[in-house]
Design a protein around this motif. Structure first.
Motif, short mmCIF file in Angstrom:
data_model
loop_
_atom_site.label_atom_id
_atom_site.label_comp_id
_atom_site.label_asym_id
_atom_site.label_seq_id
_atom_site.Cartn_x
_atom_site.Cartn_y
_atom_site.Cartn_z
N ILE A 156 0.86 -1.19 0.00
CA ILE A 156 0.00 0.00 0.00
C ILE A 156 0.89 1.24 0.00
CG2 ILE A 156 -1.81 1.25 1.25
CD1 ILE A 156 -2.78 -1.45 2.21
N LYS A 157 0.68 2.08 -1.01
CA LYS A 157 1.60 3.19 -1.24
C LYS A 157 0.82 4.50 -1.40
CE LYS A 157 5.37 4.01 -4.51
NZ LYS A 157 6.12 3.42 -5.62
N ASN A 158 1.21 5.54 -0.70
CA ASN A 158 0.60 6.87 -0.84
C ASN A 158 -0.91 6.81 -0.97
OD1 ASN A 158 3.13 8.22 -0.86
ND2 ASN A 158 3.41 7.65 -3.00
N SER A 159 -1.58 6.23 -0.01
CA SER A 159 -3.02 6.05 -0.13
C SER A 159 -3.73 6.34 1.18
CB SER A 159 -3.34 4.62 -0.59
OG SER A 159 -2.86 4.42 -1.90
N HIS A 160 -5.03 6.57 1.06
CA HIS A 160 -5.88 6.80 2.22
C HIS A 160 -6.94 5.70 2.25
CE1 HIS A 160 -7.77 9.74 5.13
NE2 HIS A 160 -8.65 8.76 5.04
N ILE A 161 -6.97 4.95 3.33
CA ILE A 161 -7.91 3.84 3.45
C ILE A 161 -8.94 4.22 4.52
CG2 ILE A 161 -8.11 1.32 3.74
CD1 ILE A 161 -5.99 2.14 1.64
N GLY A 162 -10.19 4.37 4.11
CA GLY A 162 -11.24 4.85 5.02
C GLY A 162 -11.67 3.79 6.02
N ARG A 163 -12.51 4.23 6.98
CA ARG A 163 -12.96 3.37 8.08
C ARG A 163 -13.58 2.07 7.56
NH1 ARG A 163 -14.23 6.27 12.90
NH2 ARG A 163 -15.96 4.85 13.22
N GLN A 164 -13.31 1.02 8.27
CA GLN A 164 -13.95 -0.29 8.05
C GLN A 164 -13.69 -0.91 6.67
OE1 GLN A 164 -15.45 -1.72 10.57
NE2 GLN A 164 -15.43 0.04 11.92
N CYS A 165 -12.71 -0.42 5.94
CA CYS A 165 -12.39 -1.07 4.66
C CYS A 165 -11.70 -2.40 4.91
CB CYS A 165 -11.48 -0.19 3.81
SG CYS A 165 -12.33 1.21 3.07
N ARG A 166 -11.87 -3.32 3.95
CA ARG A 166 -11.13 -4.59 4.01
C ARG A 166 -10.30 -4.70 2.74
NH1 ARG A 166 -13.13 -8.71 7.17
NH2 ARG A 166 -12.18 -10.22 5.77
N ILE A 167 -9.01 -4.92 2.93
CA ILE A 167 -8.16 -5.17 1.77
C ILE A 167 -7.71 -6.63 1.92
CG2 ILE A 167 -6.06 -4.51 0.57
CD1 ILE A 167 -6.43 -1.70 1.71
N GLU A 168 -8.10 -7.44 0.96
CA GLU A 168 -7.82 -8.87 1.09
C GLU A 168 -6.42 -9.19 0.54
OE1 GLU A 168 -9.99 -10.74 2.64
OE2 GLU A 168 -12.02 -10.01 2.22
N ALA A 169 -6.01 -10.42 0.75
CA ALA A 169 -4.64 -10.86 0.47
C ALA A 169 -4.13 -10.46 -0.91
CB ALA A 169 -4.57 -12.38 0.59
N GLY A 184 -4.73 7.22 -8.89
CA GLY A 184 -5.93 7.95 -9.28
C GLY A 184 -7.22 7.17 -9.10
N THR A 185 -7.16 6.07 -8.34
CA THR A 185 -8.38 5.31 -8.07
C THR A 185 -9.06 5.93 -6.85
OG1 THR A 185 -7.44 3.27 -8.93
CG2 THR A 185 -9.30 3.05 -7.40
N ARG A 186 -10.36 6.18 -6.96
CA ARG A 186 -11.10 6.74 -5.84
C ARG A 186 -12.40 5.96 -5.65
NH1 ARG A 186 -12.02 11.99 -2.74
NH2 ARG A 186 -13.41 10.83 -1.39
N LEU A 187 -12.50 5.30 -4.53
CA LEU A 187 -13.67 4.46 -4.27
C LEU A 187 -14.55 5.13 -3.22
CD1 LEU A 187 -11.92 0.94 -3.95
CD2 LEU A 187 -12.58 2.18 -6.04
N ALA A 188 -15.84 5.30 -3.52
CA ALA A 188 -16.77 5.87 -2.54
C ALA A 188 -17.17 4.77 -1.55
CB ALA A 188 -17.98 6.44 -3.26
N ASN A 189 -18.08 5.07 -0.66
CA ASN A 189 -18.45 4.12 0.38
C ASN A 189 -18.95 2.79 -0.20
OD1 ASN A 189 -17.89 6.07 2.23
ND2 ASN A 189 -20.02 6.60 2.67
N ASP A 218 -1.44 5.36 -4.70
CA ASP A 218 -2.01 6.69 -4.95
C ASP A 218 -3.53 6.61 -5.09
OD1 ASP A 218 0.31 8.46 -5.09
OD2 ASP A 218 0.88 7.26 -6.82
N SER A 219 -4.17 5.97 -4.14
CA SER A 219 -5.62 5.76 -4.22
C SER A 219 -6.29 6.22 -2.93
CB SER A 219 -5.92 4.28 -4.46
OG SER A 219 -5.42 3.89 -5.72
N ILE A 220 -7.59 6.47 -3.05
CA ILE A 220 -8.37 6.88 -1.88
C ILE A 220 -9.59 5.96 -1.79
CG2 ILE A 220 -9.78 8.72 -0.85
CD1 ILE A 220 -8.05 10.72 -2.42
N MET A 221 -9.81 5.40 -0.61
CA MET A 221 -11.03 4.61 -0.39
C MET A 221 -11.82 5.29 0.69
SD MET A 221 -9.61 0.78 -0.02
CE MET A 221 -8.18 0.31 -0.97
N ASP A 222 -13.11 5.50 0.47
CA ASP A 222 -13.96 5.99 1.54
C ASP A 222 -14.26 4.83 2.48
OD1 ASP A 222 -13.68 8.44 0.41
OD2 ASP A 222 -15.67 8.55 -0.45
N GLU A 223 -15.46 4.78 3.05
CA GLU A 223 -15.67 3.79 4.11
C GLU A 223 -16.18 2.44 3.60
OE1 GLU A 223 -17.92 5.48 7.27
OE2 GLU A 223 -16.60 7.23 7.39
N ALA A 224 -15.83 1.41 4.34
CA ALA A 224 -16.41 0.06 4.17
C ALA A 224 -16.29 -0.50 2.75
CB ALA A 224 -17.87 0.07 4.62
#
Ligand code: UD1
Ligand code: CA
Length: 454
Positions: A294-307, A331-336, A313-319
């Motif tokens: 995981i590089k230069n990224s923001h991982i929002g609350r309750q997210c799961r990143i599997e094996a 440049g990947t941006r995932l909403a809730n 350079d990505s942003i994930m919102d919640e869950a």
């Protein structure tokens, strides 16, 4: 007011590398960058860097740090190296000497040394080692430091001394200016030893003070790849322990690597062999499976990143759920509550709330609305060989399996695209788009058979 002189003229031939030793990384950052950045953050007025071998590679690697360079063409010893920088030290009260191959020295320790020297003392950073061989030994008399004797010049009795010179030293500038020209190379190595200033201070009646590092990792020097790898592991283990103390659930601290700046909130669980690079923020309740990068990224609350997932350079919102085997490119941006499943690659894409890209897809340069379902094997054809084009998918759209969406193309809200379609034209709201050959069934078809040769 103090300056720091960082010595880095040596060759480092034991690394057996065409890259200069001080450019080899600890936790993803060149050792010399650690050393010079620590000198900067310590509050030094000017940071001087003494270079010799490999300067043509080292100077460009440090272009973003403000340094005063000095050069030492022949490595005639640490005293000679400091003398090369001293001509550039002006109206500064104190000079602290550090090393490019001692990467983890803390800014606070540099500051502490400068403070000790500010009252007119010579300050030496010393340590007690059970195996002191190779180091300069601290010679004391009635507890007072009298001299440093280098290992190669030490008597058998002096070699028993376990207090060693780490190499880090601080002195009033005016005294250094008097002492350095008086050094001689009359010793076992024929070098101008910086350490000989200790006996000069003693002779001149200058107080000599010792300080110690807060953690022995600070003063570890690197001369070989084994020492580099060992220091790397110790650094990572230290950092894992700090994260554990702060409440982060690291399953195995021996298999956890941070190469940059990691911020983690509460109740986060991190499985084995994960690597965090650059600036990474992980919010509360996140779980990360084994073998993730995981590089230069923001991982929002309750997210799961599997094996085995890679997120850059990505942003994930919640869950959100990502992986296993997902690759989120810059440049990947995932909403809730977005789901990105196995063998999915994304790049420059925003995905709206609750949308799913579950299997075997490539989605690049796309704007995807809410509650969209992208079927297995669907891809955006975003590149025509020269330019990149945008794919838009409206809320509630359903993209069948194995579709090719040839950008630029806009698929409006609630559209269904039949499986196997190659879309080249925009689709209006609430439509079904089919763009594939119709199925033909040919009756009584006899498959060709091989003739048997006799
Ligand atoms: C030095 C100290 C020793 C101490 C040890 C800690 C001296 C004389 N001895 O010994 O007391 O215990 O460090 O590791 O200072 N360098 C230059 N130019 C030179 C020589 C060295 O820039 O002409 C740099 C090298 O790149 C290296 C550092 O100074 O980073 C130390 O030099 P080195 O010759 O390895 O000193 P040591 O023998 O280890
Ligand atoms: Ca050395």
């Amino acid at each position: 007011m103090f300056d720091v002189v960082v010595l880095a003229a040596g060759k480092g031939s034991r690394m057996k590398s065409i890259t200069p030793k001080v450019l080899h990384p600890i936790a993803g950052k060149p050792m010399l960058k650690w050393a010079t950045e620590a000198a900067k953050t310590s509050g030094a007025k000017t940071v001087h860097l003494v270079l010799g071998f490999g300067r043509e590679q080292i100077i460009p690697a440090l272009h973003d740090i403000d340094l005063q360079l000095a050069f030492q063409d022949e490595q005639l010893g640490t005293g000679h190296a400091v003398a090369q920088a001293l001509t550039h030290v002006s109206n500064c009260d104190v000079v602290v000497i550090t090393y490019g191959d001692v990467p983890l020295l803390k800014p606070e320790t540099i500051q502490k040394m400068a403070n000790l020297a500010a009252d007119g003392s010579l300050a030496i950073l010393t340590e007690f080692l059970s195996e002191p061989a190779g180091y300069g030994r601290i010679i004391r008399d009635n507890g007072f430091i009298k001299a440093i004797v280098e290992d190669k010049d030490a008597s058998e009795q002096q070699k028993q001394i376990t207090e060693i010179n780490t190499g880090v030293l601080a002195a009033p500038t005016s005294l250094l200016q008097q002492w350095l020209p008086r050094l001689s190379a009359n010793n076992a190595q024929g070098e101008y030893y910086l350490t000989d200033i200790v006996a000069m201070a003693e002779a001149d009646g200058i107080p000599i003070q010792a300080a110690h590092p807060t953690n022995s990792i600070e003063t570890r020097g690197v001369n070989s790849r084994l020492q580099l790898a060992t220091l790397e592991r110790d650094y990572q283990l230290n950092s894992a322990h700090q994260f554990l103390d702060a409440g982060v659930g690291i399953i195995d601290p021996a298999r956890f690597d941070v190469r940059g700046d990691l911020q983690v909130s509460q109740d986060v669980s991190i499985d084995v062999n994960c690597i965090f690079e650059g600036r990474v923020v992980i919010e509360a309740g996140v779980s990360i499976g084994p073998n993730c990068l995981i590089k230069n990224s923001h991982i929002g609350r309750q997210c799961r990143i599997e094996a085995n997932s890679i997120v850059e350079d990505s942003i994930m919102d919640e869950a959100c759920t990502v992986g296993p085997f997902a690759r989120l490119r810059p440049g990947t941006r995932l909403a809730n509550r977005v789901k990105v499943g196995n063998f999915v690659e994304t790049k420059k894409v925003s995905v709206g709330v609750g949308s799913k890209i579950n299997h075997l897809s490539y989605v690049g340069d796309a704007i995807i609305g809410e509650r969209v379902n992208v079927g297995a094997g669907a891809i955006t054809c975003n590149y025509d060989g020269v330019n990149k084009h945008i794919t838009e998918i409206g809320d509630g759209a359903f993209i069948g399996s194995n579709c090719a969406l040839v950008a630029p193309v806009k698929i409006s809200r609630r559209v269904t695209v039949g499986a196997g379609s190659v879309l080249t034209e925009d689709v209006q709201e609430d439509s079904l788009a089919l763009a594939r050959g119709r199925q033909r069934n040919i009756k009584n078809w006899v498959s060709p058979a091989k003739k048997l040769s006799v």
